[in-house]
Design a protein around this motif. Structure first.
Motif, PDB file in Angstrom:
ATOM      1  N   GLU A  12       0.868  -1.274  -0.188  1.00 33.08           N
ATOM      2  CA  GLU A  12      -0.109   0.263   0.250  1.00 33.08           C
ATOM      3  C   GLU A  12       0.599   0.710   0.021  1.00 33.08           C
ATOM      4  O   GLU A  12       1.733   1.118   0.452  1.00 33.08           O
ATOM      5  N   HIS A 111       7.414   0.775  12.096  1.00 34.07           N
ATOM      6  CA  HIS A 111       6.076   0.875  11.013  1.00 34.07           C
ATOM      7  C   HIS A 111       5.198  -0.656  12.415  1.00 34.07           C
ATOM      8  O   HIS A 111       3.990  -0.086  12.814  1.00 34.07           O
ATOM      9  N   HIS A 115       1.098   0.894  13.974  1.00 38.33           N
ATOM     10  CA  HIS A 115       0.042   0.155  13.922  1.00 38.33           C
ATOM     11  C   HIS A 115      -0.128   0.320  15.376  1.00 38.33           C
ATOM     12  O   HIS A 115      -1.779   0.158  15.904  1.00 38.33           O
ATOM     13  N   SER A 136      -0.284  -8.560  11.786  1.00 37.39           N
ATOM     14  CA  SER A 136      -0.310  -8.595  10.567  1.00 37.39           C
ATOM     15  C   SER A 136      -0.110  -9.737   9.934  1.00 37.39           C
ATOM     16  O   SER A 136       0.094 -10.885   9.530  1.00 37.39           O
ATOM     17  N   GLY A 138       2.981 -10.307   8.151  1.00 35.38           N
ATOM     18  CA  GLY A 138       4.465 -10.434   8.732  1.00 35.38           C
ATOM     19  C   GLY A 138       4.747 -11.249   9.871  1.00 35.38           C
ATOM     20  O   GLY A 138       5.787 -11.698  10.335  1.00 35.38           O
ATOM     21  N   PHE A 166      -4.224 -16.652   7.567  1.00 31.59           N
ATOM     22  CA  PHE A 166      -5.185 -17.039   6.728  1.00 31.59           C
ATOM     23  C   PHE A 166      -4.850 -17.001   5.252  1.00 31.59           C
ATOM     24  O   PHE A 166      -5.513 -17.377   4.507  1.00 31.59           O
ATOM     25  N   ASP A 167      -3.421 -16.193   4.772  1.00 32.06           N
ATOM     26  CA  ASP A 167      -3.498 -16.282   3.062  1.00 32.06           C
ATOM     27  C   ASP A 167      -2.864 -17.090   3.057  1.00 32.06           C
ATOM     28  O   ASP A 167      -3.112 -17.784   1.712  1.00 32.06           O
ATOM     29  N   GLY A 180      -7.319 -13.173   4.789  1.00 26.86           N
ATOM     30  CA  GLY A 180      -7.729 -13.073   5.778  1.00 26.86           C
ATOM     31  C   GLY A 180      -9.627 -12.357   5.507  1.00 26.86           C
ATOM     32  O   GLY A 180     -10.191 -13.425   5.684  1.00 26.86           O
ATOM     33  N   PRO A 181      -9.450 -11.686   4.890  1.00 30.54           N
ATOM     34  CA  PRO A 181     -11.085 -11.049   4.752  1.00 30.54           C
ATOM     35  C   PRO A 181     -12.165 -11.659   4.193  1.00 30.54           C
ATOM     36  O   PRO A 181     -13.499 -12.180   4.120  1.00 30.54           O
ATOM     37  N   GLU A 184     -12.915 -14.939   6.183  1.00 34.86           N
ATOM     38  CA  GLU A 184     -14.086 -14.502   7.041  1.00 34.86           C
ATOM     39  C   GLU A 184     -15.075 -14.129   6.678  1.00 34.86           C
ATOM     40  O   GLU A 184     -15.944 -15.005   7.062  1.00 34.86           O
ATOM     41  N   GLY A 263      -3.516  -5.043   9.971  1.00 36.83           N
ATOM     42  CA  GLY A 263      -4.609  -6.188   9.124  1.00 36.83           C
ATOM     43  C   GLY A 263      -5.163  -7.191   9.140  1.00 36.83           C
ATOM     44  O   GLY A 263      -6.585  -6.911   9.590  1.00 36.83           O
ATOM     45  N   VAL A 264      -4.505  -7.967  10.784  1.00 36.75           N
ATOM     46  CA  VAL A 264      -5.236  -9.043  10.667  1.00 36.75           C
ATOM     47  C   VAL A 264      -6.835  -8.028  12.423  1.00 36.75           C
ATOM     48  O   VAL A 264      -7.576  -8.345  12.056  1.00 36.75           O
ATOM     49  N   ASN A 267     -11.012  -7.807  10.872  1.00 36.68           N
ATOM     50  CA  ASN A 267     -11.761  -9.666  10.986  1.00 36.68           C
ATOM     51  C   ASN A 267     -12.342  -8.800  12.559  1.00 36.68           C
ATOM     52  O   ASN A 267     -12.427  -8.896  13.338  1.00 36.68           O
ATOM     53  N   CYS A 290      -6.648  -0.058  10.438  1.00 31.97           N
ATOM     54  CA  CYS A 290      -6.212  -1.537  11.233  1.00 31.97           C
ATOM     55  C   CYS A 290      -5.334  -1.954  10.080  1.00 31.97           C
ATOM     56  O   CYS A 290      -3.586  -2.724   9.696  1.00 31.97           O
ATOM     57  N   ASP A 292      -2.442  -1.098   6.117  1.00 34.47           N
ATOM     58  CA  ASP A 292      -1.381   0.241   6.071  1.00 34.47           C
ATOM     59  C   ASP A 292      -1.773   1.741   5.801  1.00 34.47           C
ATOM     60  O   ASP A 292      -2.550   1.698   5.060  1.00 34.47           O
TER      61      ASP A 292
HETATM   62  O1  KG4 Z   1      -0.989  -4.809   8.416  1.00 34.62           O
HETATM   63  P1  KG4 Z   1      -1.180  -5.549   7.499  1.00 34.62           P
HETATM   64  O2  KG4 Z   1      -2.189  -4.624   6.466  1.00 34.62           O
HETATM   65  O3  KG4 Z   1       0.336  -5.331   6.180  1.00 34.62           O
HETATM   66  C1  KG4 Z   1       1.421  -6.415   6.870  1.00 34.62           C
HETATM   67  O4  KG4 Z   1       1.841  -5.009   7.780  1.00 34.62           O
HETATM   68  O5  KG4 Z   1       1.107  -7.215   6.810  1.00 34.62           O
HETATM   69  O6  KG4 Z   1      -1.765  -6.812   7.043  1.00 34.62           O
HETATM   70  C2  KG4 Z   1      -1.753  -7.549   5.716  1.00 34.62           C
HETATM   71  C3  KG4 Z   1      -2.619  -8.780   6.359  1.00 34.62           C
HETATM   72  C4  KG4 Z   1      -2.731  -9.666   5.354  1.00 34.62           C
HETATM   73  O7  KG4 Z   1      -2.438 -11.924   5.944  1.00 34.62           O
HETATM   74  C5  KG4 Z   1      -4.139  -9.912   5.571  1.00 34.62           C
HETATM   75  O8  KG4 Z   1      -4.678 -11.002   4.868  1.00 34.62           O
HETATM   76  C6  KG4 Z   1      -4.784  -9.816   6.832  1.00 34.62           C
HETATM   77  O9  KG4 Z   1      -3.705  -8.454   6.913  1.00 34.62           O
HETATM   78  N1  KG4 Z   1      -6.328  -9.207   6.546  1.00 34.62           N
HETATM   79  C7  KG4 Z   1      -7.710  -9.634   7.812  1.00 34.62           C
HETATM   80  C8  KG4 Z   1      -8.299  -9.608   7.593  1.00 34.62           C
HETATM   81  N2  KG4 Z   1      -8.450  -8.596   6.912  1.00 34.62           N
HETATM   82  C9  KG4 Z   1      -6.810  -8.201   6.415  1.00 34.62           C
HETATM   83  N3  KG4 Z   1      -6.861 -11.596   8.245  1.00 34.62           N
HETATM   84  C10 KG4 Z   1      -8.095 -11.981   8.879  1.00 34.62           C
HETATM   85  N4  KG4 Z   1      -9.339 -11.462   8.864  1.00 34.62           N
HETATM   86  C11 KG4 Z   1      -9.421  -9.956   7.861  1.00 34.62           C
HETATM   87  N5  KG4 Z   1     -10.397  -9.849   7.672  1.00 34.62           N
END
Ligand code: KG4
Ligand code: ZN
Length: 326
Positions: A12, A111, A115, A136, A138, A166-167, A180-181, A184, A263-264, A267, A290, A292
């Motif tokens: 992003e 980073h 968060h 997240s 990572g 999740f990925d 993730g989404p 969900e 990111g997670v 959820n 939540c 980036d």
């Molecule tokens: O914090 P982020 O945007 O990027 C990093 O810094 O990694 O997190 C991205 C992660 C991805 O693995 C994505 O699948 C997960 O957050 N994520 C979710 C959801 N939305 C994003 N995991 C579970 N449920 C969600 N609704």
């Protein structure tokens, strides 16, 4: 102070202008999800190139919406670590060049700290000490944050991050990226008790998600249980694991406030499950904050500036966790 936040650590490109008196004046994000989707994950070189294509445009939009000129900026805040090294370098180079041209300070921002602090941006009453869980793509880290904003890492994953699990499960189900989404959504139609996946390393504070991923994969290959039920059971196990370990650490360290970010934390099931826990106040950034964003980077720089937590001027991008802004 008026601070420009720059975030380019992953997929992003996000820039925001934060006024320490008025709040966020403008914020623009270009998500590269569609570009990476066809590869089933983030391709670092594609990410870097697209940050280069977008960063100037987003900067102009931020200035325009905030009705400012670059000369009105007092400080630049930029994510320097952790992340994809080429991607980070785009933001760091842009931020440093701008800071040099405008003769204003450039604040490197971690980073993960940003968060966590995103929860304070939207909850003005929230101040440390608190326990912070960052989930997240990572990282899966639990920090104790003391009243002086010292971040102490108390638990982390020994293999996959929560988002990564999740990925990967979504990839096995051929749902797409980011998973993730999609998991969900699929889980909404499933029974969360259909499969009793165990919580890995239950007695330890560190996390492990790779066994759960393999167990889910075996169930997918089995074809005896619906994908909805597998998704719901998987999601419940991730939530149970996160809650068990985070609240155990909060109890051990005597913290009553808990922050869940990254990111997670978008959820809905995980948010609800945390909120239902008795005896703790759980804070989440809104879903927009939540994932980036430049807002959290500018806001974190404001907090660190007030605390005089500066870094060296020769600070640059790092792909791994660096102990800056500690
Ligand atoms: O914090 P982020 O945007 O990027 C990093 O810094 O990694 O997190 C991205 C992660 C991805 O693995 C994505 O699948 C997960 O957050 N994520 C979710 C959801 N939305 C994003 N995991 C579970 N449920 C969600 N609704
Ligand atoms: Zn992130």
């Amino acid at each position: 102070m008026i601070i420009l936040g720059i975030e380019t650590s992953c997929d992003e490109t996000s820039l925001a202008v934060f006024d320490t008196e008025k709040g966020v004046l403008s914020s623009f994000t270009n998500s590269q999800v569609d570009l990476h989707n066809k590869f089933g994950g983030v391709v670092p070189e594609v990410a870097s190139r697209n940050h280069i294509l977008k960063v100037e445009e987003l900067f102009s939009k931020c200035m325009e919406q905030a009705e400012l000129t670059p000369q009105d900026l007092d400080m630049i805040a930029v994510t320097t670590a952790p992340g994809l090294i080429g991607a980070l370098f785009v933001g760091v180079s842009f931020g440093k060049a701008l800071g040099y041209a405008l003769k204003i300070p450039v604040m490197p921002v971690n980073h993960l700290s940003a968060h966590i602090l995103a929860a304070e941006l939207e909850n003005p009453e929230l101040r440390p000490p608190y326990t912070a869980l960052i989930i997240s793509g990572g990282h899966t880290h639990i920090y104790d944050v003391d009243a002086a904003y010292n971040f102490e890492l108390l638990a982390k994953t020994v293999d996959d991050a929560a988002g990564e699990s999740f990925d990967k499960v979504a990839k096995m189900m051929e749902l797409g990226y980011p998973g993730g989404p999609l998991i969900e959504k699929l889980a909404e139609g499933g029974n969360e008790k259909a499969v009793a996946f165990p919580i890995a390393m239950r007695k330890e504070n560190n996390f492990s998600f790779s066994g759960l991923k393999t167990a889910a994969m075996n169930k997918i290959n089995d074809n005896t249980i619906s994908r909805e039920d597998i998704a719901a059971s998987f999601q419940r196990t991730v939530a149970d694991t996160l809650i068990l370990k985070t609240l155990r650490i909060a109890k051990e360290t005597g913290r009553k406030n808990v922050v869940v970010a990254g990111g997670v934390a978008c959820n809905g099931y995980i948010r609800k499950a945390f909120s239902e826990q008795k005896g703790y106040s759980v804070y989440f950034p809104s879903k927009k904050l939540c994932t980036d964003n430049g807002d959290m980077i500018a806001f974190a720089a404001h907090r660190f500036f007030k605390l005089r937590k500066f870094s060296s001027l020769i600070e640059t991008a790092h792909d791994r966790m660096q102990h800056i802004n500690k």
